[in-house]
Design a protein around this motif. Structure first.
Motif, short mmCIF file in Angstrom:
data_model
loop_
_atom_site.label_atom_id
_atom_site.label_comp_id
_atom_site.label_asym_id
_atom_site.label_seq_id
_atom_site.Cartn_x
_atom_site.Cartn_y
_atom_site.Cartn_z
N GLN A 139 0.84 -1.20 0.00
CA GLN A 139 0.00 0.00 0.00
C GLN A 139 0.87 1.25 0.00
O GLN A 139 1.58 1.53 0.97
N CYS A 140 0.81 2.00 -1.11
CA CYS A 140 1.64 3.19 -1.23
C CYS A 140 0.89 4.47 -0.93
O CYS A 140 1.48 5.55 -0.91
N HIS A 141 -0.44 4.39 -0.72
CA HIS A 141 -1.23 5.59 -0.46
C HIS A 141 -1.47 5.76 1.04
O HIS A 141 -1.68 4.79 1.75
N ASP A 142 -1.47 7.00 1.49
CA ASP A 142 -1.86 7.30 2.86
C ASP A 142 -3.25 7.93 2.82
O ASP A 142 -4.19 7.31 2.36
N GLY A 143 -3.40 9.17 3.27
CA GLY A 143 -4.70 9.81 3.25
C GLY A 143 -4.90 10.65 2.00
O GLY A 143 -3.97 10.89 1.23
N ALA A 144 -6.16 11.09 1.81
CA ALA A 144 -6.44 12.06 0.75
C ALA A 144 -6.33 13.48 1.32
O ALA A 144 -5.55 14.30 0.84
N LEU A 145 -7.07 13.76 2.41
CA LEU A 145 -7.00 15.07 3.05
C LEU A 145 -7.09 14.87 4.55
O LEU A 145 -8.09 14.36 5.06
N ASP A 146 -6.05 15.24 5.27
CA ASP A 146 -6.02 15.10 6.73
C ASP A 146 -5.89 16.47 7.38
O ASP A 146 -5.23 17.37 6.85
N VAL A 147 -6.52 16.60 8.56
CA VAL A 147 -6.47 17.85 9.33
C VAL A 147 -6.04 17.49 10.75
O VAL A 147 -6.67 16.63 11.38
N LYS A 148 -4.99 18.15 11.27
CA LYS A 148 -4.45 17.73 12.55
C LYS A 148 -3.83 18.89 13.31
O LYS A 148 -3.75 20.02 12.82
N ASN A 149 -3.39 18.59 14.52
CA ASN A 149 -2.64 19.51 15.39
C ASN A 149 -3.37 20.83 15.61
O ASN A 149 -2.85 21.91 15.34
N ALA A 150 -4.58 20.71 16.16
CA ALA A 150 -5.36 21.87 16.62
C ALA A 150 -5.63 22.88 15.51
O ALA A 150 -5.65 24.09 15.76
N SER A 151 -5.82 22.40 14.30
CA SER A 151 -6.23 23.30 13.23
C SER A 151 -7.65 23.80 13.50
O SER A 151 -8.46 23.11 14.11
N ASP A 152 -7.95 25.00 13.03
CA ASP A 152 -9.27 25.59 13.30
C ASP A 152 -9.80 26.34 12.09
O ASP A 152 -9.04 26.89 11.29
N TYR A 153 -11.13 26.34 12.00
CA TYR A 153 -11.86 27.10 10.98
C TYR A 153 -11.44 26.65 9.58
O TYR A 153 -10.98 27.43 8.75
N VAL A 154 -11.65 25.36 9.35
CA VAL A 154 -11.33 24.74 8.07
C VAL A 154 -12.65 24.33 7.40
O VAL A 154 -13.48 23.67 8.01
N THR A 155 -12.83 24.73 6.16
CA THR A 155 -14.01 24.33 5.39
C THR A 155 -13.57 23.53 4.17
O THR A 155 -12.70 23.96 3.41
#
Length: 305
Positions: free
Chosen positions: A122-138
């Motif tokens: 498996q060579c793929h990880d995620g498509a779109l990840d949000v981490k480390n206390a990110s805020d106000y993401v749409t």
């Protein structure tokens, strides 16, 4: 991204494959064919970023690592198509993310797990990840297709600093042939509204496991989402919403108006006391459930802005 010279190894890919955005930056793809093949976007510790109208082929790690402690054993890879890491005020709109043309069924078989099953490299990880206390993401009007572990909100159960952050909206997106994590949430206050999910429990390459993951201390508000999952029982919440890690308590999930295979979503096991509400004046389309499928198919993805 390779500038005509293919990546030679993992480190070379790491050095050349990333597009790192600066604060106060907008990137808009021109026309319907703006395309980032085998590279990725990194939005790390910056404020005020917009990315629109670009197709991303989820990057394929040249040197996946074998982890014998990942369940019975599995390959793990680095890099997502787009990562939001400790960033604020981010809008991701009219994008497309896919494994194609290098879908998982085309990856070679590698090591055997503890059960004697040969696993694909498996060579793929995620498509779109949000981490480390990110805020106000749409994340809006975006197509996610042909991928397994799709959107991860919160990277670890031990990263308790995410509590009170990870304020994220998924609105008007198409999740087509996605195995899981659409999204999978830890700690975050996530609003999922007017999204259209389509897939099959028996798909030979990307079988549907679940859509929305109610992970540790997640606080998810769901409005008028449409799930059309072949092989899922009509109305069954647990067919599309589940806690991916039963070693930890299930997070909270409150739904209004969603349907599974044409019938009102019922039978959720997650507690409904999410502990927050949508802010006053918070704007989103608020489509009736009956309008969601047609609207998403007409509006989501590149070339439609």
């Amino acid at each position: 991204m390779t500038e005509g010279k293919p990546y030679t190894n993992h480190d070379d890919q790491k050095n050349r494959g990333e597009t790192k955005l600066q604060p106060n930056t907008t990137i808009i793809g021109v026309g319907s064919n703006a395309y980032l093949p085998n590279g990725w976007f990194m939005i790390r510790k910056v404020d005020n970023v917009i990315i629109r109208n670009i197709k991303v082929t989820n990057p394929c790690d040249l040197e996946p690592e074998w982890d014998s402690n990942d369940g019975p054993g599995n390959y793990n890879s680095e890099w997502d198509g787009l990562t939001v890491d400790g960033a604020t005020h981010v809008w991701i709109d009219h994008m497309s993310f896919t494994d194609a043309p290098l879908t998982d069924d085309k990856l070679p078989l590698g090591k055997k797990d503890k059960n004697g099953v040969a696993k694909r490299v498996q060579c793929h990880d995620g498509a779109l990840d949000v981490k480390n206390a990110s805020d106000y993401v749409t994340v809006s009007n975006t197509v996610f297709e042909k991928h397994d572990k799709n959107d991860l909100i919160g990277q670890s159960d031990s990263n308790t600093s995410d509590e009170g952050h990870q304020t994220i909206s998924f609105v008007g997106n198409l999740f087509r042939d996605i195995g899981q994590r659409a999204p999978r949430v830890r700690f975050g206050m996530v609003h999922a509204a007017n999204n259209y999910y389509v897939g099959s429990k028996s798909d030979p390459t990307y079988p549907h496991l679940y859509s929305i993951g109610t992970g540790l201390r997640s606080k998810i508000i769901s409005d008028n989402n449409v799930f059309e999952i072949t092989g899922a029982a009509a109305c069954s919440c647990t067919a599309v919403v589940k806690n991916p890690n039963t070693d930890n308590p299930e997070g909270n999930f409150k739904d209004t108006g969603s349907i599974v295979n044409g019938t009102t979503l019922t039978g959720c096991t997650a507690p409904t006391a999410v502990g927050w509400s949508l802010p006053s004046g918070y704007p989103y389309p608020k489509l009736a459930t009956s309008q969601v499928k047609a609207a998403v198919l007409a509006n989501a993805g590149t070339g439609k802005i």
